[in-house]
Design an enzyme around this catalytic site. Structure first.
Site, PDB file in Angstrom:
ATOM      1  NE  ARG A 197     -47.551  20.296 -84.616  1.00 52.90           N
ATOM      2  CZ  ARG A 197     -47.275  20.234 -85.910  1.00 52.90           C
ATOM      3  NH1 ARG A 197     -46.183  20.789 -86.372  1.00 52.90           N
ATOM      4  NH2 ARG A 197     -48.090  19.609 -86.750  1.00 52.90           N
ATOM      5  CB  CYS A 198     -40.513  20.346 -77.970  1.00 58.35           C
ATOM      6  SG  CYS A 198     -39.736  20.600 -76.380  1.00 58.35           S
ATOM      7  CB  SER A 207     -38.453  20.998 -86.959  1.00 57.23           C
ATOM      8  OG  SER A 207     -39.775  20.648 -86.692  1.00 57.23           O
ATOM      9  CB  SER A 248     -43.416  19.205 -93.972  1.00 59.78           C
ATOM     10  OG  SER A 248     -44.665  19.846 -94.065  1.00 59.78           O
ATOM     11  CG  ASP A 257     -47.980  21.368 -94.530  1.00 53.87           C
ATOM     12  OD1 ASP A 257     -48.907  20.558 -94.677  1.00 53.87           O
ATOM     13  OD2 ASP A 257     -47.717  21.906 -93.445  1.00 53.87           O
ATOM     14  NE  ARG A 284     -75.828  12.673-101.334  1.00 58.56           N
ATOM     15  CZ  ARG A 284     -75.988  11.601-100.581  1.00 58.56           C
ATOM     16  NH1 ARG A 284     -75.001  10.740-100.440  1.00 58.56           N
ATOM     17  NH2 ARG A 284     -77.114  11.385 -99.950  1.00 58.56           N
ATOM     18  CG  MET A 324     -54.196  18.471 -93.219  1.00 60.39           C
ATOM     19  SD  MET A 324     -53.054  17.434 -92.267  1.00 60.39           S
ATOM     20  CE  MET A 324     -54.000  17.181 -90.776  1.00 60.39           C
ATOM     21  NE  ARG A 331     -48.327  24.163 -90.231  1.00 65.67           N
ATOM     22  CZ  ARG A 331     -48.527  23.813 -88.964  1.00 65.67           C
ATOM     23  NH1 ARG A 331     -49.048  24.670 -88.133  1.00 65.67           N
ATOM     24  NH2 ARG A 331     -48.192  22.622 -88.536  1.00 65.67           N
TER      25      ARG A 331
HETATM   26  O1  F6P Z   1     -47.557  20.588 -91.142  1.00 66.73           O
HETATM   27  C1  F6P Z   1     -48.243  19.406 -91.383  1.00 66.73           C
HETATM   28  C2  F6P Z   1     -49.682  19.508 -90.954  1.00 66.73           C
HETATM   29  O2  F6P Z   1     -50.312  18.282 -91.209  1.00 66.73           O
HETATM   30  C3  F6P Z   1     -50.472  20.652 -91.573  1.00 66.73           C
HETATM   31  O3  F6P Z   1     -50.889  20.369 -92.873  1.00 66.73           O
HETATM   32  C4  F6P Z   1     -51.580  20.791 -90.580  1.00 66.73           C
HETATM   33  O4  F6P Z   1     -52.091  22.105 -90.578  1.00 66.73           O
HETATM   34  C5  F6P Z   1     -50.927  20.493 -89.266  1.00 66.73           C
HETATM   35  O5  F6P Z   1     -49.745  19.748 -89.575  1.00 66.73           O
HETATM   36  C6  F6P Z   1     -51.763  19.715 -88.289  1.00 66.73           C
HETATM   37  O6  F6P Z   1     -51.064  19.637 -87.091  1.00 66.73           O
HETATM   38  P1  F6P Z   1     -51.420  18.651 -85.910  1.00 66.73           P
HETATM   39  O7  F6P Z   1     -51.037  17.269 -86.325  1.00 66.73           O
HETATM   40  O8  F6P Z   1     -50.614  19.137 -84.775  1.00 66.73           O
HETATM   41  O9  F6P Z   1     -52.905  18.752 -85.709  1.00 66.73           O
END
Ligand code: F6P
Length: 363
Positions: free
Chosen positions: A74-75, A107, A150, A152, A187, A194, A196
């Site tokens: 991530r630049c 990106s 991705s 997500d 339990r 994940m 986001r």
């Molecule tokens: O976008 C993909 C993802 O894995 C998201 O689900 C998560 O919030 C984020 O990237 C985590 O980013 P990093 O790998 O920079 O911690």
């Protein structure tokens, strides 16, 4: 001979290698010169050994590997014009004016911005004498084709992003494993996944693992969620169930937009029901491991289509993103998809969750 460069950017995703492999092989097959840009936009900005010609054999034996063999980042520098200027110079010096980017919405947005800036960047490079006077004519246009990689599944315009299916495999395997031990000890487990600001992974996980409750960003629960969840969990136990599974998306929020965390849910369950309750945060394990058959095939199809899109592009062609529509690989305007994805983010921030879901459509 077209010079095509392929790079992966943002969070990695299983299946990216398959897409990289397809771009390289399809590119070579059609007679293009294909380059790897290593470490995403950072490699483009830094240039040098980060931009190297790709051959047929180095992409052998990568289709089954998770992550991305050419690295990703991530630049921050690329977000500044000065970074993009350096990147433009590095590409022109290598004879590249076609980019295939595999990454998430950030990106792809960056790619679109780069394309818009390109004529100005090239003019500036020429005026500084960094490139020859002929190069602005030869490299007057930057052609961009995107593929969404991705886990997500949060990009508008495609049914599935590369990596989502594999991440789901990883997640449901983990939930099944947890369910076995939860059963033994009667339990309750709260599992954070994940995604986001997108609840796709959480919803599909909940559906496919018979979870008892799910929290995800697009549908914040009512204020009395603590009573509701306790009632639901108690009912399940009374009906003979020995365990409870709760899935919480990392981006889960309440109706005020405040985070709902696994720890908050645990507090509610323990205080009210006195259940032996544990939290498992799956984290980056979701992004690792080998890609599923679906993601391998998706990467192959998207990669091959991306090269065709590059070949057919003219200076008038809009930047496109290769997407999955039903079972078809299609090309959609990159800008429109990026704008729609940003509109979803805005609707979420404005607490207009129904609108966000509507805009996101099939993804
Ligand atoms: O976008 C993909 C993802 O894995 C998201 O689900 C998560 O919030 C984020 O990237 C985590 O980013 P990093 O790998 O920079 O911690």
């Amino acid at each position: 001979n077209k010079g095509i460069a392929v790079f992966t950017s943002g969070g990695d995703a299983q299946g990216m290698n398959s897409a990289v492999r397809a771009v390289v092989r399809m590119g070579i097959y059609v007679g293009a010169k294909v380059y790897f840009i290593k470490e995403g936009y950072q490699g483009m900005v830094d240039g040098g050994d980060n931009i190297v010609e790709a051959n047929w054999s180095p992409v052998s034996g990568i289709i089954h590997k998770g992550g991305t063999i050419i690295g990703s980042s991530r630049c921050k520098e690329f977000r500044e014009r000065a970074g993009r200027l350096k990147a433009a110079k590095n590409l022109i010096l290598k004879g590249i004016s076609n980019l295939v980017v595999i990454g998430g919405d950030g990106s792809l947005t960056g790619a679109n911005l780069f394309r818009q800036d390109w004529p100005e960047l090239v003019a500036e490079l020429a005026s500084r004498g960094d490139i020859t006077p002929e190069q602005p004519i030869k490299f007057s246009h930057l052609n961009i084709v995107g593929m969404v990689g991705s886990i997500d599944n949060d990009f508008c315009g495609t049914d599935m992003t590369i990596g989502t299916d594999s991440a789901l495999h990883r997640i449901i395997e983990a939930v099944d494993a947890i369910a076995a031990t939860a059963y033994s000890h009667q339990r309750t487990f709260i599992m954070e996944v994940m995604g986001r600001h997108c609840g796709y992974l959480a919803i599909v996980t909940a559906l496919t693992t018979e979870a008892d409750y799910v929290f995800y960003p697009e549908n914040p629960p009512p204020v009395d969620w603590p009573e509701k969840i306790c009632k639901k969990l108690s009912q399940e136990r009374e009906s003979g169930q020995r365990l409870n599974i709760i899935i919480v998306s990392e981006g889960a929020i309440d109706r005020e937009g405040n985070p709902i965390t696994a720890e908050m849910i645990r507090e509610v369950v323990v205080t009210n029901l006195k259940q032996d309750t544990r939290i498992t945060v799956l984290g980056h394990v979701q992004r690792g491991g080998s890609p599923s058959a679906f993601d391998r095939v998706l990467g192959c199809r998207m990669g091959a289509e991306a090269v065709m899109a590059v070949l057919e592009a003219t200076p008038e062609t809009e930047a496109c993103v290769v997407s999955l529509d039903g079972n078809q690989a299609v090309r959609l305007p990159l800008m429109a998809c990026v704008e729609k994805t940003q509109a979803v983010a805005k609707a979420m921030a404005d607490k207009q969750w129904e609108l966000a879901v509507q805009l996101r459509g099939r993804s």
